[in-house]
Design a protein around this motif. Structure first.
Motif, PDB file in Angstrom:
ATOM      1  N   THR A  54       0.832  -1.207   0.000  1.00 17.13           N
ATOM      2  CA  THR A  54       0.000   0.000   0.000  1.00 17.13           C
ATOM      3  C   THR A  54       0.874   1.268   0.000  1.00 17.13           C
ATOM      4  O   THR A  54       0.503   2.273  -0.605  1.00 17.13           O
ATOM      5  CB  THR A  54      -0.912   0.012   1.249  1.00 17.13           C
ATOM      6  N   GLY A  55       2.019   1.188   0.655  1.00 15.85           N
ATOM      7  CA  GLY A  55       2.944   2.330   0.688  1.00 15.85           C
ATOM      8  C   GLY A  55       3.456   2.664  -0.705  1.00 15.85           C
ATOM      9  O   GLY A  55       3.603   3.830  -1.076  1.00 15.85           O
ATOM     10  N   GLY A 107       0.759 -17.678  -6.120  1.00 13.90           N
ATOM     11  CA  GLY A 107       1.245 -18.208  -4.847  1.00 13.90           C
ATOM     12  C   GLY A 107       0.168 -18.846  -3.991  1.00 13.90           C
ATOM     13  O   GLY A 107       0.461 -19.377  -2.922  1.00 13.90           O
ATOM     14  N   GLY A 108      -1.066 -18.817  -4.462  1.00 13.15           N
ATOM     15  CA  GLY A 108      -2.140 -19.486  -3.723  1.00 13.15           C
ATOM     16  C   GLY A 108      -2.654 -18.674  -2.547  1.00 13.15           C
ATOM     17  O   GLY A 108      -3.242 -19.227  -1.613  1.00 13.15           O
ATOM     18  N   LEU A 109      -2.465 -17.368  -2.583  1.00 16.49           N
ATOM     19  CA  LEU A 109      -2.952 -16.520  -1.498  1.00 16.49           C
ATOM     20  C   LEU A 109      -4.470 -16.347  -1.601  1.00 16.49           C
ATOM     21  O   LEU A 109      -4.997 -16.161  -2.692  1.00 16.49           O
ATOM     22  CB  LEU A 109      -2.273 -15.145  -1.600  1.00 16.49           C
ATOM     23  N   THR A 110      -5.155 -16.439  -0.461  1.00 14.48           N
ATOM     24  CA  THR A 110      -6.601 -16.205  -0.459  1.00 14.48           C
ATOM     25  C   THR A 110      -6.913 -14.779  -0.011  1.00 14.48           C
ATOM     26  O   THR A 110      -7.747 -14.104  -0.607  1.00 14.48           O
ATOM     27  CB  THR A 110      -7.314 -17.159   0.527  1.00 14.48           C
ATOM     28  N   ALA A 111      -6.282 -14.358   1.075  1.00 16.63           N
ATOM     29  CA  ALA A 111      -6.646 -13.061   1.653  1.00 16.63           C
ATOM     30  C   ALA A 111      -5.397 -12.279   2.039  1.00 16.63           C
ATOM     31  O   ALA A 111      -4.426 -12.848   2.551  1.00 16.63           O
ATOM     32  CB  ALA A 111      -7.528 -13.259   2.883  1.00 16.63           C
ATOM     33  N   GLU A 112      -5.447 -11.001   1.762  1.00 14.80           N
ATOM     34  CA  GLU A 112      -4.316 -10.118   2.077  1.00 14.80           C
ATOM     35  C   GLU A 112      -4.784  -8.985   2.973  1.00 14.80           C
ATOM     36  O   GLU A 112      -5.775  -8.323   2.667  1.00 14.80           O
ATOM     37  CB  GLU A 112      -3.758  -9.534   0.771  1.00 14.80           C
ATOM     38  N   PHE A 113      -4.081  -8.796   4.074  1.00 15.23           N
ATOM     39  CA  PHE A 113      -4.306  -7.593   4.869  1.00 15.23           C
ATOM     40  C   PHE A 113      -3.370  -6.514   4.329  1.00 15.23           C
ATOM     41  O   PHE A 113      -2.156  -6.586   4.506  1.00 15.23           O
ATOM     42  CB  PHE A 113      -3.993  -7.838   6.348  1.00 15.23           C
ATOM     43  N   PHE A 114      -3.932  -5.534   3.637  1.00 18.43           N
ATOM     44  CA  PHE A 114      -3.130  -4.407   3.170  1.00 18.43           C
ATOM     45  C   PHE A 114      -2.843  -3.514   4.361  1.00 18.43           C
ATOM     46  O   PHE A 114      -3.755  -3.131   5.103  1.00 18.43           O
ATOM     47  CB  PHE A 114      -3.888  -3.636   2.076  1.00 18.43           C
ATOM     48  N   SER A 115      -1.565  -3.213   4.552  1.00 12.50           N
ATOM     49  CA  SER A 115      -1.198  -2.403   5.701  1.00 12.50           C
ATOM     50  C   SER A 115      -1.493  -0.933   5.429  1.00 12.50           C
ATOM     51  O   SER A 115      -1.075  -0.368   4.413  1.00 12.50           O
ATOM     52  CB  SER A 115       0.291  -2.582   6.014  1.00 12.50           C
ATOM     53  N   ILE A 116      -2.220  -0.341   6.345  1.00  7.14           N
ATOM     54  CA  ILE A 116      -2.472   1.097   6.273  1.00  7.14           C
ATOM     55  C   ILE A 116      -1.460   1.710   7.235  1.00  7.14           C
ATOM     56  O   ILE A 116      -1.750   2.020   8.383  1.00  7.14           O
ATOM     57  CB  ILE A 116      -3.936   1.411   6.681  1.00  7.14           C
ATOM     58  N   ASP A 139      -6.329   8.020   2.861  1.00  5.18           N
ATOM     59  CA  ASP A 139      -5.899   7.988   1.458  1.00  5.18           C
ATOM     60  C   ASP A 139      -5.498   6.571   1.038  1.00  5.18           C
ATOM     61  O   ASP A 139      -5.788   6.136  -0.078  1.00  5.18           O
ATOM     62  CB  ASP A 139      -4.710   8.949   1.248  1.00  5.18           C
ATOM     63  N   GLN A 140      -4.840   5.849   1.947  1.00 10.17           N
ATOM     64  CA  GLN A 140      -4.443   4.480   1.590  1.00 10.17           C
ATOM     65  C   GLN A 140      -5.650   3.551   1.518  1.00 10.17           C
ATOM     66  O   GLN A 140      -5.727   2.672   0.659  1.00 10.17           O
ATOM     67  CB  GLN A 140      -3.426   3.958   2.603  1.00 10.17           C
TER      68      GLN A 140
END
Ligand SMILES: [Zn+2]
Length: 319
Positions: free
Chosen positions: A72-73, A100-109, A127-128
């Motif tokens: 996100t940065g 890569g088989g990722l299901t869920a991502e926590f985007f860092s704010i 904004d992020q």
């Protein structure tokens, strides 16, 4: 009910095996800022193809959640578009998340400490958050916003990346429970109580202690997060803040990106007694593979380099 929701979510979180998405002779690690670093070692043994296929099969069947990604940065500072290849530049893009088989991502704010000093912390977070939503709008066939376990399961069924968000640095709420609630309404599902900087209500791992852990207001923040159903994230906080959060939280506490202090003395890592308490509390610790956090030799070399280059760095900072 909120507590149950959080417990359920905690059980779904599995370790993201980053190495599955990269060629065999490489190792992948996460930096403190979350950017992924790739290194190649000549001593890495050749890949066992049968095991590799097995591992990929398990990975693709599982619900795989990564709890901290600082891409996100780059989206906000470099204008990076998540749907375009970032090979050779960053280590995350939608195509590789899927591969890569990722299901869920926590985007860092992530909100840098400078905003705590100069103002604008909440705006930086807002904004992020907007950029994560905009990415989901731009690529509706590849990713979807998610705020619950049901959303993550839905994303898995629809073969999309579930996009979740976690605030990194409690100063983002600008000492306002109203702002905290607004962030929850916008979809934020965890908050790291501090970054490396002590804020007005919680001590950080790597800064001066001002509150002996959590202040009274900090306790109120934790209680409100519990009430809302927002994970309390203890990565980056001081040991005492961590212990305080565990004392009062009525829901599982997470460490979104921390490793074990017993294996490496870095202050960002968690000592054994607190690791045991997090397990007892039903929480999870997502291991951070940044070399300086998991390899004592890398940490020592880093310290030595920082000390050696201190005069030059100080001189540069003065300019
Ligand atoms: Zn961090």
């Amino acid at each position: 009910m909120k507590k149950d929701k959080l417990s359920h979510c905690a059980t779904l979180i599995t370790l993201l095996v980053c190495s599955l998405v990269t060629p065999a002779p490489s190792q992948v690690a996460q930096s403190p800022a979350g950017a992924t670093i790739q290194t190649t070692t000549s001593s890495t043994p050749p890949r066992d193809e049968r095991l590799w296929r097995e591992a990929l099969k398990i990975q693709r069947k599982s619900i795989v959640v990564d709890t901290h990604n600082d891409i996100t940065g780059m989206m906000i500072d470099d204008g990076y578009d998540l749907g375009t290849s970032s090979i050779g530049k960053y280590h995350t893009d939608l195509a590789r998340m899927k591969e890569g088989g990722l299901t869920a991502e926590f985007f860092s704010i992530y909100v840098d400490r400078k905003y705590a000093k100069d103002g604008g912390s909440a705006r930086r977070a807002l904004d992020q958050i907007d950029l994560v939503y905009r990415a989901a709008e731009r690529y509706p066939d590849k990713m979807m916003m998610a705020t619950s376990v049901a959303d993550i399961r839905r994303a898995k069924k629809q073969d999309k990346i579930a996009a979740l968000m976690g605030i990194e640095g409690g100063h983002a709420i600008e000492n306002s429970l109203m702002a905290l609630r607004d962030f929850y309404r916008l979809g934020v599902r965890y908050m790291t109580l501090t970054h490396n900087n002590t804020n007005d209500w919680a001590d950080a791992c790597c800064d001066t202690s001002r509150h002996n852990g959590l202040s009274d207001y900090g306790r109120e923040v934790v209680r409100e997060m519990n009430r809302l159903g927002m994970f309390v994230d203890v990565s980056h906080v001081s040991d005492k803040t961590m212990a305080d959060a565990l004392d009062i939280s009525t829901a599982p506490v997470i460490a979104s990106h921390s490793s074990a202090r017993a294996l490496n003395s870095h202050l960002r890592n968690i000592p054994d007694d607190l690791l045991r308490r997090i397990a007892k509390n039903g929480g999870v610790v997502m291991v951070n593979f940044y070399p300086v956090f998991i390899d004592q030799k890398a940490l020592d070399a880093n310290k030595e380099r920082n000390e050696r280059l201190k005069p030059q760095l100080d001189a540069l900072n003065e300019r």
